[in-house]
Structures are given as structure tokens and as C-alpha cells.
Design a protein around this motif. Structure first.
Motif, PDB file in Angstrom:
ATOM      1  N   TYR A  40      66.518  19.821  -7.990  1.00 57.07           N
ATOM      2  CA  TYR A  40      66.462  18.416  -8.416  1.00 57.07           C
ATOM      3  C   TYR A  40      65.382  18.213  -9.481  1.00 57.07           C
ATOM      4  CZ  TYR A  40      66.622  13.317  -7.834  1.00 57.07           C
ATOM      5  OH  TYR A  40      66.755  11.967  -8.045  1.00 57.07           O
ATOM      6  N   ALA A  41      64.215  18.820  -9.241  1.00 59.12           N
ATOM      7  CA  ALA A  41      63.123  18.709 -10.215  1.00 59.12           C
ATOM      8  C   ALA A  41      63.525  19.323 -11.551  1.00 59.12           C
ATOM      9  CB  ALA A  41      61.869  19.389  -9.666  1.00 59.12           C
ATOM     10  N   ALA A  42      64.177  20.483 -11.499  1.00 61.56           N
ATOM     11  CA  ALA A  42      64.617  21.140 -12.729  1.00 61.56           C
ATOM     12  C   ALA A  42      65.697  20.317 -13.427  1.00 61.56           C
ATOM     13  CB  ALA A  42      65.128  22.539 -12.422  1.00 61.56           C
ATOM     14  N   LYS A 100      63.667  22.977   0.226  1.00 60.11           N
ATOM     15  CA  LYS A 100      62.835  23.326  -0.936  1.00 60.11           C
ATOM     16  C   LYS A 100      63.704  23.727  -2.122  1.00 60.11           C
ATOM     17  CE  LYS A 100      59.020  26.182  -2.578  1.00 60.11           C
ATOM     18  NZ  LYS A 100      59.656  26.375  -3.896  1.00 60.11           N
ATOM     19  N   ALA A 101      64.766  24.483  -1.853  1.00 59.41           N
ATOM     20  CA  ALA A 101      65.662  24.886  -2.936  1.00 59.41           C
ATOM     21  C   ALA A 101      66.321  23.663  -3.567  1.00 59.41           C
ATOM     22  CB  ALA A 101      66.728  25.842  -2.401  1.00 59.41           C
ATOM     23  N   PHE A 117      72.886  28.861  -1.170  1.00 62.19           N
ATOM     24  CA  PHE A 117      73.833  28.001  -1.872  1.00 62.19           C
ATOM     25  C   PHE A 117      74.809  28.778  -2.760  1.00 62.19           C
ATOM     26  CE2 PHE A 117      70.321  25.211  -0.795  1.00 62.19           C
ATOM     27  CZ  PHE A 117      70.999  24.113  -0.265  1.00 62.19           C
ATOM     28  N   ASN A 118      74.540  30.072  -2.952  1.00 61.08           N
ATOM     29  CA  ASN A 118      75.432  30.893  -3.764  1.00 61.08           C
ATOM     30  C   ASN A 118      76.790  31.021  -3.068  1.00 61.08           C
ATOM     31  OD1 ASN A 118      76.506  32.610  -5.654  1.00 61.08           O
ATOM     32  ND2 ASN A 118      75.150  34.331  -5.185  1.00 61.08           N
ATOM     33  N   TYR A 145      71.217  24.441 -11.566  1.00 65.33           N
ATOM     34  CA  TYR A 145      70.004  25.122 -11.117  1.00 65.33           C
ATOM     35  C   TYR A 145      70.114  25.695  -9.705  1.00 65.33           C
ATOM     36  CZ  TYR A 145      67.842  23.497 -15.382  1.00 65.33           C
ATOM     37  OH  TYR A 145      67.550  23.291 -16.718  1.00 65.33           O
ATOM     38  N   LEU A 146      71.323  25.691  -9.136  1.00 67.74           N
ATOM     39  CA  LEU A 146      71.591  26.416  -7.896  1.00 67.74           C
ATOM     40  C   LEU A 146      72.725  27.391  -8.187  1.00 67.74           C
ATOM     41  CD1 LEU A 146      71.364  23.620  -5.173  1.00 67.74           C
ATOM     42  CD2 LEU A 146      69.822  25.573  -5.470  1.00 67.74           C
TER      43      LEU A 146
END
Length: 334
Positions: free
Chosen positions: A281-283, A275-276, A33-34, A64-65
Motif C-alpha cells: 500500500y505504501a509503495a 506487513k506485506a 500472495f504469489n 507491488y505484490l
């Protein structure tokens, strides 16, 4: 570093990847995603709860990405169908996903031919909230309880959004399954239902508690029944219903309340990227700033991530034939 050292390092990395593939794939997923642009689809027009929630999620997932850029794209139309069909048909590369109304569960259950997706196959990223449904009546209606509403000899008017909306479907199902003396009046979008109640055009609504909490706090109405949630200040509708089919209808609507403000992508997003996204999303939804902003906006926060949401969706879609018949009747009248 010499060439031999580089080869050894590369070989060592390959060995580590073979023994701990989860470590390598997790890193690959984040790295992907970078420098990428992520399209977050909101299946409603700008403004309103879904749009506000979606933009907040996108803002903090980007945080967070590292190196990603999230672009929110509103895609309203056909009761969230347009945006959801678009998400499902998108390339499953992890760069397109978004949010839509959980009322689409009703459409899939009833076999809506305009639905081009299968909710059980989507890549579930998470859901922000649990938002119980409520039955609300205006102060001027002089209705004090659910029992009093049910005992009315003449019907009262309840506002809902347009055809195919969750509010219209749920209100109609309640009328049929619980035999409530309610005349469903559709076409009230956004906060038009609250304005209609204040003008005396309608006497109540069936909707999400968070959406109408301020209306009640200001003394303009009262909650007389609730579906789902852990609050104890309003009686649970399930405790006041005896008929078996009616109980199943209430349970179906309760299943919707547990998966409010969700995010999902098309089927087949690679595991490392999914997973990323789930980790981000969780963060995001546990970030103290996110929680503070959400509560300031009146948005409930009760997040779940990944397969937990998918399991809830599959359970909501597992309904008895008699419940589906009530649903189909409700949709045919809308």
C-alpha cells in the motif's frame, strides 16, 4: 548441491529466522500472495469517488505484490454497512479487505445495531487522502460568508445524500450544534446535488472539498467555511465557533477529514501478511504513476499506513457524551 549441504543451508536458515524473525516473516508475507486472488471490496456501487479510488489502489497494490491478482468487488447497500460488515466477517487471511465511508464512525459512536464490526479492531492497511469538509453555497444564493449564512432569517436548502450518509449526518449536526438556518434535503446521490444546485432546487451542500472543487472553479459556487485541511484560502470553521459543544462537533467532523479513502481488513490478519499488505500500500500510494493518475482524476493524495490510521480512528471514536447526544439526534432525524 549435496544432501549435507542442503541440511546445512536449511539449518542456517532456521538459525537466521530465530535471530531475525522479522526478515523471515516479511519474506513469508510477500510470498503468500504469489498466485493468490485478493478480493478488494468497495462498499459502494460502481462509479463515483470511492469506486474510482478503490480501483486505483487495487491496481497498484497488485503491482507491488508479485504474482497476486486483485479483483474489485462492489458491494453497495445500507450506507456502506453491507460491504463493511462483509469485510469484517471475512476470513482474516489477508485475501479480503477494502474501502468504505469513514461516516461509519458516526454509526459506531451512536450504537447502530446494524453494525457488526468494531473499527478499533480492524486490520488497518492505510488511507490515501486527507479531504477537508467544506460548506458550499451557490453563486445565486448571494451568500458571501459564513457569518451571512448564520444571520439569515429564513432557512436555505442544503442537499445531502440518503439516510445514514456522512453528508446527511454532518449537515444535521451542524444545524443543531451551530444553529444554522439550513433545511436539510436528503436523497441526492452521486453528482445529483450539483445538478440540484444548478437547477436552483437547493442553495448549498456540506461535503468533501475535492468533490466540489471543480464546481467552485467553474464559478458556480463558493466555499464559505472549511473543516480540516491545510488550505488557507477558506476560513476554518473552528475559528468562527464559540460554543463548547459546537467546537467538539466541528472537531469530530475534522477527525473524519483526516482519514479519507481508507483500506482495512478484518481483525486478526497474520502479522507477516499484514506487513506485506501495508508495504504494498505504501509503495502503491507513493508510486509516481499512481499520484499522477489520482490527481488527473481529482483525487487528493496524502497517504498514511497502518497503525497511524488506526490511531486516528481510535481518537475519532473518543467523544464526549454531549457530542454523542448531538450525533444521536442527527441520526434520529435522518
Amino acid at each position: 548441491m549435496g544432501m549435507q549441504t542442503l541440511r546445512i543451508a536449511a539449518s542456517g536458515a532456521a538459525v537466521l529466522s530465530a535471530f531475525w524473525p522479522g526478515l523471515a516473516s516479511a519474506e513469508d508475507g510477500v510470498d503468500f500472495f504469489n498466485g493468490k486472488t485478493v478480493n478488494y471490496i468497495v462498499a459502494t456501487a460502481p462509479g463515483g469517488v470511492y469506486d474510482t479510488n478503490g480501483r486505483l489502489v487495487a491496481q497498484y497494490m497488485q503491482k507491488y505484490l508479485p504474482g497476486s491478482t486483485f479483483v474489485v468487488q462492489n458491494m453497495p447497500g445500507a450506507g456502506h454497512l453491507l460491504g463493511t460488515n462483509y469485510i469484517y466477517a471475512s476470513e482474516p487471511d489477508g485475501l479480503t479487505f477494502g474501502t468504505f465511508n469513514t461516516g461509519l464512525l458516526y454509526g459506531q459512536l451512536s450504537g447502530d445495531p446494524n453494525i457488526k464490526f468494531d473499527l478499533t479492531k480492524m486490520s488497518w492497511i492505510g488511507k490515501v487522502a486527507s479531504d477537508p469538509r467544506i460548506i458550499l453555497v451557490t453563486k445565486e444564493s448571494r451568500i458571501e460568508s459564513y457569518e451571512q449564512l448564520k444571520a439569515l432569517k429564513e432557512p436555505v436548502k442544503f442537499a445531502t445524500a440518503g439516510k445514514g450518509s456522512a453528508s446527511m449526518i454532518e449537515a444535521t449536526m451542524f444545524v443543531k450544534a451551530l444553529m444554522l438556518p439550513i433545511q436539510v434535503v436528503s436523497g441526492y446521490n452521486g453528482n445529483e446535488d450539483q445538478l440540484a444546485m444548478m437547477r436552483g432546487e437547493v442553495q448549498g451542500v456540506i461535503g468533501s472539498r475535492s468533490e466540489f472543487q471543480q464546481f467552485v472553479d467553474e464559478g458556480k459556487g463558493r466555499f464559505i467555511a472549511q473543516v480540516g485541511g491545510t488550505e488557507t484560502d477558506v476560513p476554518q470553521l473552528s475559528s468562527m465557533v464559540d460554543d463548547a459543544t459546537a467546537k467538539q462537533v466541528v472537531a469530530l467532523i475534522e477527525s473524519q477529514s483526516g482519514i479519507s479513502r481508507l483500506s482495512a481488513g478484518p481483525a486478526g490478519i497474520p502479522e507477516d501478511r499484514l506487513k506485506a499488505l501495508r508495504d504494498a500500500y505504501a509503495a502503491a500510494t507513493s508510486d509516481p504513476e499512481f499520484i499522477e493518475k489520482a490527481r488527473a482524476l481529482g483525487l487528493p493524495v496524502d497517504p498514511e499506513v497502518g497503525d497511524e490510521v488506526g490511531t486516528r480512528v481510535e481518537k475519532a471514536l473518543d467523544q464526549a457524551p454531549e457530542v454523542i447526544n448531538v450525533l444521536k439526534e442527527a441520526l434520529s432525524e435522518g
